[in-house]
Write a protein that holds these residues in place. Structure first.
Motif, PDB file in Angstrom:
ATOM      1  N   PRO A   2      41.421  50.899  53.338  1.00  0.00           N
ATOM      2  CA  PRO A   2      40.912  49.624  53.881  1.00  0.00           C
ATOM      3  C   PRO A   2      39.427  49.658  54.260  1.00  0.00           C
ATOM      4  N   ASP A   3      38.964  50.775  54.809  1.00  0.00           N
ATOM      5  CA  ASP A   3      37.545  50.852  55.176  1.00  0.00           C
ATOM      6  C   ASP A   3      36.652  50.875  53.937  1.00  0.00           C
ATOM      7  N   GLN A   4      37.124  51.502  52.861  1.00  0.00           N
ATOM      8  CA  GLN A   4      36.365  51.493  51.606  1.00  0.00           C
ATOM      9  C   GLN A   4      36.334  50.094  50.990  1.00  0.00           C
ATOM     10  N   GLN A   5      37.471  49.416  51.065  1.00  0.00           N
ATOM     11  CA  GLN A   5      37.537  48.056  50.525  1.00  0.00           C
ATOM     12  C   GLN A   5      36.580  47.134  51.281  1.00  0.00           C
ATOM     13  N   LYS A   6      36.527  47.259  52.588  1.00  0.00           N
ATOM     14  CA  LYS A   6      35.608  46.446  53.395  1.00  0.00           C
ATOM     15  C   LYS A   6      34.156  46.748  53.029  1.00  0.00           C
ATOM     16  N   ALA A   7      33.857  48.018  52.794  1.00  0.00           N
ATOM     17  CA  ALA A   7      32.494  48.410  52.431  1.00  0.00           C
ATOM     18  C   ALA A   7      32.105  47.829  51.071  1.00  0.00           C
ATOM     19  N   VAL A   8      33.018  47.871  50.112  1.00  0.00           N
ATOM     20  CA  VAL A   8      32.751  47.320  48.782  1.00  0.00           C
ATOM     21  C   VAL A   8      32.566  45.802  48.870  1.00  0.00           C
ATOM     22  N   GLU A   9      33.420  45.126  49.642  1.00  0.00           N
ATOM     23  CA  GLU A   9      33.292  43.680  49.816  1.00  0.00           C
ATOM     24  C   GLU A   9      31.964  43.318  50.467  1.00  0.00           C
ATOM     25  N   ALA A  10      31.552  44.081  51.470  1.00  0.00           N
ATOM     26  CA  ALA A  10      30.277  43.817  52.137  1.00  0.00           C
ATOM     27  C   ALA A  10      29.109  44.024  51.174  1.00  0.00           C
ATOM     28  N   LEU A  11      29.182  45.059  50.358  1.00  0.00           N
ATOM     29  CA  LEU A  11      28.132  45.315  49.375  1.00  0.00           C
ATOM     30  C   LEU A  11      28.066  44.184  48.342  1.00  0.00           C
ATOM     31  N   ALA A  12      29.228  43.777  47.833  1.00  0.00           N
ATOM     32  CA  ALA A  12      29.272  42.693  46.847  1.00  0.00           C
ATOM     33  C   ALA A  12      28.744  41.391  47.450  1.00  0.00           C
TER      34      ALA A  12
END
Length: 74
Positions: free
Chosen positions: A3-13
């Protein structure tokens, strides 16, 4: 994906999208509030998206089936 990786990817996108759309959105907003806003806004949209507006004659010919609409360019 964690979940923390997914949030990081979403924030980057989201950051990339915001950066790419900042100038076009600013141009549209400025065109919308100016004098003669309808014409300016239409022109800004045409320029941003590379649209070509056919003349009334070309449009009428395409509607009458005299030329293929996809071939109408000016």
């Amino acid at each position: 994906m964690a979940p923390d990786q997914q949030k990081a990817v979403e924030a980057l996108a989201n950051g990339i999208v915001q950066k790419l759309l900042h100038k076009p959105m600013t141009a549209l907003r400025q065109a919308a509030v100016g004098e003669g806003a309808e014409a300016d806004l239409a022109g800004a949209v045409q320029q941003l998206f590379g649209l070509e507006v056919p003349s009334a004659t070309a449009t009428a010919e395409a509607a009458a089936g005299l030329v293929k609409p996809e071939l109408v360019r000016e």
